[in-house]
Design a protein around this motif. Structure first.
Motif, mmCIF file in Angstrom:
data_model
loop_
_atom_site.group_PDB
_atom_site.id
_atom_site.type_symbol
_atom_site.label_atom_id
_atom_site.label_comp_id
_atom_site.label_asym_id
_atom_site.label_seq_id
_atom_site.Cartn_x
_atom_site.Cartn_y
_atom_site.Cartn_z
ATOM 1 N N LEU A 350 3.404 9.766 -6.587
ATOM 2 C CA LEU A 350 4.530 9.451 -5.721
ATOM 3 C C LEU A 350 4.140 8.365 -4.724
ATOM 4 C CD1 LEU A 350 7.378 9.955 -4.619
ATOM 5 C CD2 LEU A 350 6.434 11.826 -3.244
ATOM 6 N N ALA A 351 2.952 8.467 -4.154
ATOM 7 C CA ALA A 351 2.490 7.455 -3.204
ATOM 8 C C ALA A 351 2.421 6.084 -3.864
ATOM 9 C CB ALA A 351 1.122 7.851 -2.654
ATOM 10 N N ARG A 352 1.875 6.032 -5.069
ATOM 11 C CA ARG A 352 1.793 4.746 -5.784
ATOM 12 C C ARG A 352 3.188 4.196 -6.075
ATOM 13 N NH1 ARG A 352 -3.309 3.597 -7.466
ATOM 14 N NH2 ARG A 352 -4.756 5.319 -7.876
ATOM 15 N N LEU A 353 4.093 5.069 -6.455
ATOM 16 C CA LEU A 353 5.447 4.638 -6.769
ATOM 17 C C LEU A 353 6.104 4.019 -5.540
ATOM 18 C CD1 LEU A 353 7.922 4.494 -8.607
ATOM 19 C CD2 LEU A 353 8.414 6.881 -8.028
ATOM 20 N N GLU A 354 5.973 4.659 -4.392
ATOM 21 C CA GLU A 354 6.586 4.147 -3.170
ATOM 22 C C GLU A 354 5.967 2.819 -2.754
ATOM 23 O OE1 GLU A 354 6.860 7.067 -0.032
ATOM 24 O OE2 GLU A 354 7.043 8.676 -1.482
#
Length: 393
Positions: A350-354
């Motif tokens: 999720l962090a990478r996606l954001e």
């Protein structure tokens, strides 16, 4: 100096002191230079600061156990036992499977378009303004807007999420004044999430609601539901916020690196890895030794508490060439910014996606980041910014 506990080098500095937290990297280098294992008498901890040793410890959860807690103080270790962070297999695996389900890459595909659309709208608005704060205006927006909705917290909980997340990490250090002050916020969070009305407050179908549904199916004990909801706060908020702001700071200080990303957006994943390596949001957690462990020339006694310094390992000269240089072309996918092994951050995808969604749009719209004076957010376990003035062109 020689430690009578294990015959290893001693570093007589409090690693949780304000001055050390403000500029930790010289201290990390000193620890790495002293040896594979260093005794910290001010903190009552053995420290591992080199890459190979930290990674090996993270990959040996049976020896470097989390079941007795991962904080640098006994009080919080006692109160946190049985959480996802403070547990070993098989309990850890069972709990993690529940919270990780909506955070897996395939599950995130459903919310990817929503995150990218929100990122584009946000960046367009900020670029039109020209001046903004990279922390409060940019980095905080997606985690607070998207994550609060996904978790299903109502307005009161959403308004408190940043304070609770920061406190959650502060109490994992020593019980210095900062850690003690954070305890009241942690108790407030526990009271809110553990209250009898919490399920009714959650949006149906949200991540929090799914935890209670798992309890209805007998997959987890009902009393663990509030504990599992807390697991979404820290990993989904402060760490991502700090990593995002650090990216802007690094690109502002290294405009040539930003030019490379603008010319070739395929470098974005590598740039994220490199930022997580150079400015690791998590300094490190402790582990409890279940048996004596020999590391280098030192045997650490069974029952010892060992501090694993991710942020130091990520700048280890034995692992990385010119480690303090920010290089988006560096192959840094094996950094320890998200940890490693079975306790690797569940929210990393999720962090990478954001972060990717933001950088993709920023690369289209921004030629230069002119940064002002960064303001550090002092935290016992995290490293990041409270404010970073930015002007874009």
């Amino acid at each position: 100096m020689i430690s009578p506990e294990a015959g290893c080098p001693v570093y007589d500095v409090d690693l949780y002191d304000d001055d050390v937290l403000s500029d930790p990297y010289p201290h990390y280098r000193a620890l790495r230079d002293l040896g594979a294992v260093v005794w910290l008498p001010r903190n009552g901890l053995f420290a591992l600061a080199r890459f190979d040793d930290v990674r090996a410890a993270l990959r040996a959860p049976g020896l470097f156990s989390s079941a007795q807690g991962v904080a640098a103080n006994d009080h919080v270790n006692e109160m946190s036992r049985g959480t996802t962070l403070a547990s070993d297999a098989p309990l850890h695996d069972r709990l993690r499977a529940i919270i990780a389900a909506p955070l897996l890459p395939r599950a995130l595909e459903e919310i990817g378009p929503q995150i990218r659309a929100e990122a584009r709208q946000l960046v367009d608005d900020l670029v039109d303004r020209r001046e903004f704060d990279a922390v409060t205006d940019l980095a905080q927006h997606l985690p607070l807007t998207i994550v609060s909705k996904l978790v299903g917290l109502e307005d009161y909980g959403r308004g408190s999420m940043l304070r609770w997340a920061s406190a959650t990490f502060n109490v994992l250090g020593t019980m210095n004044p900062r850690g003690c002050a954070a305890l009241s916020d942690v108790h407030e969070m526990r009271s809110y999430l553990g209250g009898p009305a919490i399920r009714e407050r959650l949006r149906p179908g949200s991540w929090g609601d799914r935890i209670f549904a798992a309890a209805d199916r007998g997959e987890v004990e009902a009393e663990r539901c509030p504990v599992l909801m807390r697991d979404y706060l820290g990993p989904s908020l402060d760490t991502t916020i700090f990593a995002t702001a650090n990216l802007i700071m690094l690109f502002g200080r290294n405009p040539g690196q930003w030019d490379l990303v603008r010319e070739d957006p395929a470098l974005i994943p590598g740039a994220i890895n490199e930022a997580l390596r150079v400015e690791s949001p998590i300094r490190g957690f402790t582990r409890h030794l279940t048996a004596a462990a020999k590391i280098g020339d030192v045997t650490i006694p069974a029952g010892s508490r060992v501090l694993l310094l991710y942020a130091s390992a990520n700048r280890d000269e034995r692992k990385w060439h010119d480690p303090e240089r920010f290089d988006v072309r560096r192959r840094a996918s094996d950094h320890l910014g998200f940890g490693n092994g079975v306790h690797m951050c569940a929210g990393l995808h999720l962090a990478r996606l954001e972060m990717t969604a933001l950088l993709e749009v920023l690369a289209e719209r921004v030629v230069r980041f002119e940064i002002g004076t960064p303001v550090l957010a002092l935290n016992n376990v995290l490293r990041g910014l409270a404010s970073l003035p930015v002007r874009v062109s």
